[in-house]
Design a protein around this motif. Structure first.
Motif, short mmCIF file in Angstrom:
data_model
loop_
_atom_site.label_atom_id
_atom_site.label_comp_id
_atom_site.label_asym_id
_atom_site.label_seq_id
_atom_site.Cartn_x
_atom_site.Cartn_y
_atom_site.Cartn_z
N TYR A 1 20.78 -2.31 48.52
CA TYR A 1 22.42 -2.01 48.24
C TYR A 1 22.76 -3.44 48.21
O TYR A 1 23.40 -4.68 47.43
CB TYR A 1 22.51 -1.64 49.98
N LEU B 1 17.23 -0.16 52.50
CA LEU B 1 18.23 0.48 51.84
C LEU B 1 19.23 -0.26 51.97
O LEU B 1 20.03 -0.74 51.02
CB LEU B 1 19.02 1.39 52.67
N TYR C 1 20.03 2.57 42.81
CA TYR C 1 20.51 2.53 44.12
C TYR C 1 20.07 4.60 44.06
O TYR C 1 18.93 4.05 45.45
CB TYR C 1 21.50 2.77 44.73
N GLN C 2 20.12 5.02 43.46
CA GLN C 2 19.68 7.41 44.11
C GLN C 2 18.92 7.15 44.02
O GLN C 2 17.35 7.14 44.85
CB GLN C 2 20.37 7.59 43.82
N TYR D 1 16.18 4.87 43.44
CA TYR D 1 15.29 3.84 45.00
C TYR D 1 15.75 4.89 46.18
O TYR D 1 14.39 4.73 47.30
CB TYR D 1 15.80 2.56 45.35
N LYS D 2 16.31 5.13 46.26
CA LYS D 2 17.10 6.16 47.92
C LYS D 2 16.08 6.92 48.34
O LYS D 2 14.90 6.98 48.64
CB LYS D 2 18.23 6.36 48.16
N THR D 3 15.60 7.74 46.82
CA THR D 3 14.66 9.04 47.15
C THR D 3 13.37 7.77 46.83
O THR D 3 12.30 8.47 47.78
CB THR D 3 14.12 9.87 45.49
N GLN E 1 13.28 3.07 56.98
CA GLN E 1 14.08 3.46 55.50
C GLN E 1 15.27 1.93 55.82
O GLN E 1 15.71 1.74 54.46
CB GLN E 1 14.49 4.58 55.66
#
Length: 389
Positions: free
Chosen positions: A38, A34, A13-14, A16-18, A30
């Motif tokens: 999730y 996300l 997840y992190q 992909y967030k970046t 965005q």
């Protein structure tokens, strides 16, 4: 493990967030991406959803078997209460394959086998112990292919035969053998190449001269990673007075096994070469004496000479094998973690006690490192332990 799966999900997840942050999209877009990611990760973790990562962990990765019905039922209930699934736990003879428990199947095997009992000649593989539903058979063939089929064929062929006939460690087909010894071989067989195992064993397995062949069996198939000696009274409250130790092995990978066999063959060849002249001369002397004894008037010691030759050949074979083994072990020397524990969490009366084996809430006073801490340091840098750092 569960922690590893959750950590990987969080990392996914992190990451992909970046990645999304680099798209330079409106905040609303965005946030939408996300949320979808999730939800996707959560669906992959849903234990109730067949095929999810946690469902696979609960239903396809954890297996156990116990010949004691009560222990099997207790284990199943414990698994259910912790949400880990229970379909892989069986009331079954641990020496015989059942459903998902078969040779070269597991990355890790842990066991505390019964001490002192024997596997007798009359303990045979029963028909009911090898029966598998067609549905399960097809599933396991589809998932594991030839490995499962080979293991299943082995036990089906052994129906009506002694359980010990499934193993290599029994010295002959008519002798009984200690249960804990067969469990060593069984666990090694269950491991994949490179797999690890931990087993509780009576200390006689480690130092009894008559069991040297068992120790050699292990050394020829796996690395000895650690030995932790337990206090004499560890199992007093369970009615067992035998002193035991924890043995941790790591099965050779295919490459390690090939290298082992190559080095062992080289050591044996070199040792035979070292004795070749001596053996040849002595056998030639004895053969000449036997020829002379066969001639008319050659004497009455023919049988004695023939016996001497046979015994000499046998003794030299044994001596060469012993010396080749010493030569070989000097070349494959590797560090082994050893620890002598005094407190393992239980007293002689079964009450809670200090525990120095791993980090916990009741360590011995003034103890700065547990056995696990020392072992991890040893794995990282064996010489730091030797030097007492």
């Amino acid at each position: 493990t569960l922690d590893k799966i959750l950590a990987e999900a969080d990392r996914e997840y992190q990451d992909y967030k970046t990645e999304v942050a680099g798209y330079k999209l409106p905040e609303e877009k965005q946030a939408e991406l996300l949320r979808k990611k999730y939800a996707e990760i959560q669906a992959a973790l849903d234990q109730k959803k067949k095929g999810s990562r946690l469902w696979k962990l609960a239903n396809r990765c954890i297996y156990g078997t116990d010949a004691n019905d009560r222990m099997a039922r207790t284990s199943k209930m414990n698994m259910i209460m912790h949400g880990d699934g229970h379909g892989g736990v069986h009331h079954h003879d641990g020496f015989i394959n059942v459903n998902g428990i078969f040779e070269e199947r597991f990355d890790i095997v842990l066991t505390n086998p019964p001490f002192g009992a024997n596997v007798e000649l009359g303990d045979v593989v029963q028909e009911a112990e090898v029966q598998t539903s067609e549905e399960l058979r097809q599933r396991y063939v589809a998932e594991y292919g030839a490995v499962y089929e080979a293991g299943q064929k082995k036990v089906e062929t052994a129906k009506g035969k002694p359980i010990a006939s499934l193993f290599d460690l029994p010295k002959n087909a008519t002798s009984k053998i200690k249960t804990e010894i067969l469990f060593i071989e069984r666990c090694l067989n269950l491991l994949k190449p490179g797999g690890r195992m931990g087993i509780v064993l009576p200390e006689g397995v480690f130092n009894n001269p008559s069991l040297a062949y068992v120790r050699e069996f292990c050394e020829e198939r796996a690395f000895i990673r650690a030995v932790v000696s337990l206090p004499q009274e560890t199992f007093y409250s369970s009615g067992a007075s035998v002193k035991a130790s924890l043995l941790f092995l790591q099965k050779f990978t295919l490459e390690e096994k090939a290298a082992f066999e190559s080095q062992r063959a080289a050591a044996l060849t070199e040792t035979w070469a070292a004795y070749a002249g001596q053996i040849s001369a002595e056998k030639e002397r004895l053969n000449e004496a036997i020829k002379a004894a066969k001639r008319p008037g050659g004497g009455e010691n023919l049988k004695a000479l023939q016996k001497e030759l046979a015994e000499y050949s046998k003794n030299m074979d044994a001596q060469v094998l012993r010396e080749a083994r010493v030569r070989f072990k000097e070349r494959v020397d590797y560090p082994v973690f050893m620890y002598d524990a005094e407190h393992v969490g239980i007293s002689a009366t079964g009450e809670a006690d200090y525990n120095e084996l791993y980090p916990n809430d009741n360590p011995p006073p003034d103890m700065d490192k547990t056995a696990l801490d020392w072992c991890q340091q040893f794995v990282s840098d064996p010489l730091s332990i030797v030097a007492g750092e």
